[in-house]
Design an enzyme around this catalytic site. Sequence first.
Site, PDB file in Angstrom:
ATOM      1  CD  GLU A 180      -1.470   2.367   2.003  1.00 22.32           C
ATOM      2  OE1 GLU A 180      -2.240   3.338   2.077  1.00 22.32           O
ATOM      3  OE2 GLU A 180      -0.314   2.383   2.503  1.00 22.32           O
ATOM      4  CD  GLU A 181       2.700   3.154   3.997  1.00 16.93           C
ATOM      5  OE1 GLU A 181       2.631   4.190   3.302  1.00 16.93           O
ATOM      6  OE2 GLU A 181       2.275   3.094   5.167  1.00 16.93           O
ATOM      7  CG  ASP A 209      -4.178   3.290   6.250  1.00 21.08           C
ATOM      8  OD1 ASP A 209      -3.316   3.198   7.132  1.00 21.08           O
ATOM      9  OD2 ASP A 209      -3.924   3.537   5.050  1.00 21.08           O
ATOM     10  CG  HIS A 309       5.173   7.378   6.154  1.00 20.68           C
ATOM     11  ND1 HIS A 309       5.009   7.721   4.832  1.00 20.68           N
ATOM     12  CD2 HIS A 309       4.176   6.502   6.427  1.00 20.68           C
ATOM     13  CE1 HIS A 309       3.964   7.073   4.333  1.00 20.68           C
ATOM     14  NE2 HIS A 309       3.437   6.331   5.293  1.00 20.68           N
TER      15      HIS A 309
END
Length: 524
Positions: A180-181, A209, A309
Amino acid sequence: MRTPTPRSAWLAALAVAAATVVTASSATAAPTATVRVAAPAAAPAANAAAPDVPLANVKAHLSQFQSIATANGGNRAHGRPGYLASVNYVKGQLDAAGFSTVVQSFTYNGATGYNLIADWPGGDTNQVVMTGAHLDSVSSGPGINDNGSGSAAILETALAVARSGFTPTKHLRFAWWGAEELGLRGSQYYVNNLPSTERSKIKQYLNFDMVGSPNAGYFVYDGDNSDGVGSGPGPVGSAQIEQTIQTYFTSIGVPTRGTDFDGRSDYGPFISVGIPAGGTFTGAEGIKSSTHASLWGGTAGQAFDPCYHRSCDTITNINDTALDRNADAIAYTVWALAGTGTPPGTTVWSDNFETATGWTANPAGTDTATVGRWERGDPAATSSSGVTTQLGTTVSGSYDLVTGPLAGSGAGAYDLDGGVSTIQSPAITLPSTGTLNLSLSWYLAHLNNASSADYLRVRVVGTSTVTALNATGAASNRAAAWQNTAVDVSALRGQTVRIVVDAADASGASLVEAAVDDVKITQS
């Protein structure tokens, strides 16, 4: 959650991806998607059967993801060993609970990625409610909030389905997406490779998410564009999902705000082919405003997730309250949208012990028995002085709950000794209507060195307790033989309960064995 992309670029990328056939292996279990469902005039009524998802269980899954990342270079990213280890962990949990699982592989950036798809048996396979979360992290950190939180919450919801015996009208499917990233690669691959007939079966897709952000907000995807900003509404039917989630948060006194379908998570490929979608989100790198802080607390002027992140997105980067509320909201929404499969006269919950469903031995940590403690096992027959003390057969299948399943060198090798042993069922949410009955098969066996201090007892424990069985020993030989018991437990309607089974060898050197099988709660 992936890094933002301008919406025009995202829509263009989806159009290209949807037209592209990806040359990688496809799943053998292909579920579904495109029929548009009309939005209801109002949100569905509260579903009394939805369970309270234990926060401790969700956190235990997060701890596993953290351990996996720590052992594999500090991340669980696409193409890295930590990602595949995460897939294997989730798959093992689901397989043990009775789900049918498929690992779907694809290739991106020269590395193999994986989607994990899990189907719960039963329900109308032409009416699929699908729940998903991305399992991968970025390469710079373990991704415990992004998106271990969503992955763990939907995993525990799936396990709650198995524990509760929920039999929904619609078919339930859960998914953990890869890459997904790197641009929704796993979910896009899944949707691209679904035949149109299978797409049309998916009636709703729920996406979760980042549901445990430390400076959390409570956002719900804006299915009907009621906020009047952003990209506009989702496909017809998305409003029903939004309203259902809002109903839950309203019931616990937590205000919500809409969040845009901006293409940053795995709902994107689904809404691009017209599948209604929705879900919750507690915020990423965006800054919490003073208005948001007045609604939800936390720190205005700080990111919802300051570790977004980054390497600090670890097990400590979680707001337990937000995670707990969102996990319960997920379960509520799944139960409400899938519909009850337990009309009057049918089974609410059952366990024949052929698969492990989450019973806990010595739940209070107070048991005193030294051997022969309760466990789920395949029993071996034992006898002493011509008396059968343990049956080698069960009521159904090969497994039951038994006090020490092994035979050993003699009947007294693994019988219950030393005091009390207890085993407790997973949480069971009872309907709030109808007559509820608990039935089970059981035996208590002993030799003539037993006494009335020895016993087998079964209780249903909620805010009050119903004793279903209280069988006591005596100073006589009692051979093992299956018996049946049924008791009305309607006094516990609407409660979340657990079945507690305990047995005692309290007569010194007495030889005591006990077993329980085919436990069932029905509604009429």
